[in-house]
Design a protein around this motif. Sequence first.
Motif, PDB file in Angstrom:
ATOM      1  N   ARG A 147       0.836  -1.207   0.000  1.00  0.00           N
ATOM      2  CA  ARG A 147       0.000   0.000   0.000  1.00  0.00           C
ATOM      3  C   ARG A 147       0.870   1.257   0.000  1.00  0.00           C
ATOM      4  O   ARG A 147       0.619   2.213  -0.726  1.00  0.00           O
ATOM      5  N   TYR A 148       1.911   1.246   0.823  1.00  0.00           N
ATOM      6  CA  TYR A 148       2.840   2.378   0.901  1.00  0.00           C
ATOM      7  C   TYR A 148       3.498   2.614  -0.458  1.00  0.00           C
ATOM      8  O   TYR A 148       3.562   3.740  -0.949  1.00  0.00           O
ATOM      9  N   SER A 149       3.967   1.532  -1.077  1.00  0.00           N
ATOM     10  CA  SER A 149       4.627   1.632  -2.369  1.00  0.00           C
ATOM     11  C   SER A 149       3.684   2.170  -3.439  1.00  0.00           C
ATOM     12  O   SER A 149       4.043   3.047  -4.225  1.00  0.00           O
ATOM     13  N   HIS A 150       2.451   1.691  -3.465  1.00  0.00           N
ATOM     14  CA  HIS A 150       1.479   2.133  -4.466  1.00  0.00           C
ATOM     15  C   HIS A 150       1.155   3.617  -4.334  1.00  0.00           C
ATOM     16  O   HIS A 150       0.988   4.320  -5.343  1.00  0.00           O
ATOM     17  N   LYS A 151       1.062   4.104  -3.089  1.00  0.00           N
ATOM     18  CA  LYS A 151       0.788   5.539  -2.887  1.00  0.00           C
ATOM     19  C   LYS A 151       1.930   6.384  -3.430  1.00  0.00           C
ATOM     20  O   LYS A 151       1.716   7.396  -4.091  1.00  0.00           O
ATOM     21  N   ARG A 152       3.150   5.975  -3.131  1.00  0.00           N
ATOM     22  CA  ARG A 152       4.303   6.747  -3.611  1.00  0.00           C
ATOM     23  C   ARG A 152       4.403   6.691  -5.128  1.00  0.00           C
ATOM     24  O   ARG A 152       4.734   7.685  -5.772  1.00  0.00           O
ATOM     25  N   ILE A 153       4.134   5.546  -5.718  1.00  0.00           N
ATOM     26  CA  ILE A 153       4.173   5.413  -7.175  1.00  0.00           C
ATOM     27  C   ILE A 153       3.115   6.316  -7.812  1.00  0.00           C
ATOM     28  O   ILE A 153       3.381   7.000  -8.814  1.00  0.00           O
ATOM     29  N   ALA A 154       1.915   6.352  -7.240  1.00  0.00           N
ATOM     30  CA  ALA A 154       0.851   7.209  -7.781  1.00  0.00           C
ATOM     31  C   ALA A 154       1.257   8.682  -7.705  1.00  0.00           C
ATOM     32  O   ALA A 154       1.018   9.448  -8.652  1.00  0.00           O
ATOM     33  N   GLN A 155       1.856   9.089  -6.593  1.00  0.00           N
ATOM     34  CA  GLN A 155       2.331  10.473  -6.468  1.00  0.00           C
ATOM     35  C   GLN A 155       3.378  10.788  -7.527  1.00  0.00           C
ATOM     36  O   GLN A 155       3.319  11.823  -8.185  1.00  0.00           O
ATOM     37  N   LEU A 156       4.337   9.890  -7.661  1.00  0.00           N
ATOM     38  CA  LEU A 156       5.403  10.101  -8.638  1.00  0.00           C
ATOM     39  C   LEU A 156       4.850  10.182 -10.060  1.00  0.00           C
ATOM     40  O   LEU A 156       5.251  11.037 -10.849  1.00  0.00           O
ATOM     41  N   LYS A 157       3.938   9.286 -10.386  1.00  0.00           N
ATOM     42  CA  LYS A 157       3.377   9.272 -11.737  1.00  0.00           C
ATOM     43  C   LYS A 157       2.684  10.596 -12.040  1.00  0.00           C
ATOM     44  O   LYS A 157       2.816  11.138 -13.148  1.00  0.00           O
ATOM     45  N   HIS A 158       1.964  11.135 -11.061  1.00  0.00           N
ATOM     46  CA  HIS A 158       1.296  12.432 -11.252  1.00  0.00           C
ATOM     47  C   HIS A 158       2.320  13.539 -11.498  1.00  0.00           C
ATOM     48  O   HIS A 158       2.157  14.366 -12.400  1.00  0.00           O
ATOM     49  N   VAL A 159       3.391  13.545 -10.688  1.00  0.00           N
ATOM     50  CA  VAL A 159       4.439  14.557 -10.862  1.00  0.00           C
ATOM     51  C   VAL A 159       5.079  14.433 -12.239  1.00  0.00           C
ATOM     52  O   VAL A 159       5.275  15.424 -12.949  1.00  0.00           O
ATOM     53  N   LEU A 160       5.393  13.208 -12.659  1.00  0.00           N
ATOM     54  CA  LEU A 160       6.033  12.999 -13.958  1.00  0.00           C
ATOM     55  C   LEU A 160       5.116  13.415 -15.104  1.00  0.00           C
ATOM     56  O   LEU A 160       5.564  13.980 -16.100  1.00  0.00           O
ATOM     57  N   ALA A 161       3.818  13.150 -14.963  1.00  0.00           N
ATOM     58  CA  ALA A 161       2.865  13.457 -16.031  1.00  0.00           C
ATOM     59  C   ALA A 161       2.672  14.959 -16.213  1.00  0.00           C
ATOM     60  O   ALA A 161       2.304  15.409 -17.303  1.00  0.00           O
ATOM     61  N   THR A 162       2.903  15.723 -15.170  1.00  0.00           N
ATOM     62  CA  THR A 162       2.632  17.162 -15.235  1.00  0.00           C
ATOM     63  C   THR A 162       3.895  18.015 -15.315  1.00  0.00           C
ATOM     64  O   THR A 162       3.788  19.237 -15.454  1.00  0.00           O
ATOM     65  N   HIS A 163       5.061  17.399 -15.239  1.00  0.00           N
ATOM     66  CA  HIS A 163       6.290  18.195 -15.228  1.00  0.00           C
ATOM     67  C   HIS A 163       6.842  18.366 -16.646  1.00  0.00           C
ATOM     68  O   HIS A 163       7.078  17.386 -17.356  1.00  0.00           O
ATOM     69  N   PRO A 164       7.100  19.600 -17.073  1.00  0.00           N
ATOM     70  CA  PRO A 164       7.524  19.852 -18.454  1.00  0.00           C
ATOM     71  C   PRO A 164       8.920  19.324 -18.802  1.00  0.00           C
ATOM     72  O   PRO A 164       9.224  19.151 -19.990  1.00  0.00           O
ATOM     73  N   GLU A 165       9.763  19.068 -17.820  1.00  0.00           N
ATOM     74  CA  GLU A 165      11.123  18.600 -18.127  1.00  0.00           C
ATOM     75  C   GLU A 165      11.208  17.091 -18.352  1.00  0.00           C
ATOM     76  O   GLU A 165      12.223  16.591 -18.827  1.00  0.00           O
ATOM     77  N   VAL A 166      10.149  16.367 -18.014  1.00  0.00           N
ATOM     78  CA  VAL A 166      10.182  14.901 -18.115  1.00  0.00           C
ATOM     79  C   VAL A 166      10.001  14.479 -19.560  1.00  0.00           C
ATOM     80  O   VAL A 166       9.063  14.920 -20.244  1.00  0.00           O
ATOM     81  N   ARG A 167      10.915  13.617 -20.041  1.00  0.00           N
ATOM     82  CA  ARG A 167      10.901  13.175 -21.432  1.00  0.00           C
ATOM     83  C   ARG A 167      10.572  11.681 -21.595  1.00  0.00           C
ATOM     84  O   ARG A 167      10.382  11.222 -22.706  1.00  0.00           O
ATOM     85  N   VAL A 168      10.541  10.923 -20.533  1.00  0.00           N
ATOM     86  CA  VAL A 168      10.232   9.491 -20.661  1.00  0.00           C
ATOM     87  C   VAL A 168       8.785   9.336 -21.108  1.00  0.00           C
ATOM     88  O   VAL A 168       7.935  10.195 -20.810  1.00  0.00           O
ATOM     89  N   THR A 169       8.503   8.262 -21.809  1.00  0.00           N
ATOM     90  CA  THR A 169       7.149   8.074 -22.336  1.00  0.00           C
ATOM     91  C   THR A 169       6.323   7.100 -21.490  1.00  0.00           C
ATOM     92  O   THR A 169       5.112   7.251 -21.387  1.00  0.00           O
ATOM     93  N   ASP A 170       6.971   6.090 -20.900  1.00  0.00           N
ATOM     94  CA  ASP A 170       6.244   5.119 -20.073  1.00  0.00           C
ATOM     95  C   ASP A 170       6.256   5.612 -18.626  1.00  0.00           C
ATOM     96  O   ASP A 170       7.115   5.247 -17.822  1.00  0.00           O
ATOM     97  N   LEU A 171       5.289   6.470 -18.293  1.00  0.00           N
ATOM     98  CA  LEU A 171       5.266   7.114 -16.977  1.00  0.00           C
ATOM     99  C   LEU A 171       5.017   6.126 -15.850  1.00  0.00           C
ATOM    100  O   LEU A 171       5.564   6.271 -14.754  1.00  0.00           O
ATOM    101  N   ASP A 172       4.197   5.117 -16.108  1.00  0.00           N
ATOM    102  CA  ASP A 172       3.919   4.120 -15.071  1.00  0.00           C
ATOM    103  C   ASP A 172       5.199   3.372 -14.696  1.00  0.00           C
ATOM    104  O   ASP A 172       5.535   3.238 -13.513  1.00  0.00           O
TER     105      ASP A 172
END
Length: 198
Positions: A132-157
């Motif tokens: 549960r702890y890991s999933h929460k952190r992954i969800a937070q990170l995915k949101h940050v990566l999806a909205t940050h303009p400097e991120v270039r990776v395509t597979d955000l998950d």
Amino acid sequence: MPSEKPARRKPRQVRAELTRDRILNAAAHIFTEYGYAAGTTNRIAERARVSIGSLYQYFPNKDAILAELVLNHIDEGGADTPITDSPDRDLETVLRLFVRKTIDNHRADPRLLRLMLEEAPLSPDLLTKIIRYSHKRIAQLKHVLATHPEVRVTDLDMAARLIENTVELVTHKLMAESVEAQRLENELVAMLSRYLRG
């Protein structure tokens, strides 16, 4: 009609929580000092200044005590706390906040961290909490990566999963080996920044 007063905690409950905390603190010291095998419940009870019978009222064995220490460690990681409070921060700053928070949660005694990593009994409750702890952190990170303009990776998950697992596992292992925290932080941030910017 008189308003109801909020229920007050019974002194017995407060005493029980204090005793439980004393047992956990004593166990952390005993496991660190003697190791897990020699860190017996008798030693823990003696250090906590409780009878062995009282200890067993709270924990059935030392596996349960160590598992509770691991759960407390996870709770202190604060998966509910956002990684960043501002979408305008540059990528390196966002990553540094995430890495530093993880390192700060691993500043405990190195021997105790090693025990948690290598000898903690993986009960179903503990595994559920870790997942549960890991999933929460992954969800937070995915949101940050999806909205940050400097991120270039395509597979955000996958990127979020790689970052969460890399930072958690590397930090846990190296802090248990007493590496210098600032050096670890700098290198993790540099590595992740290069990966995310492509």
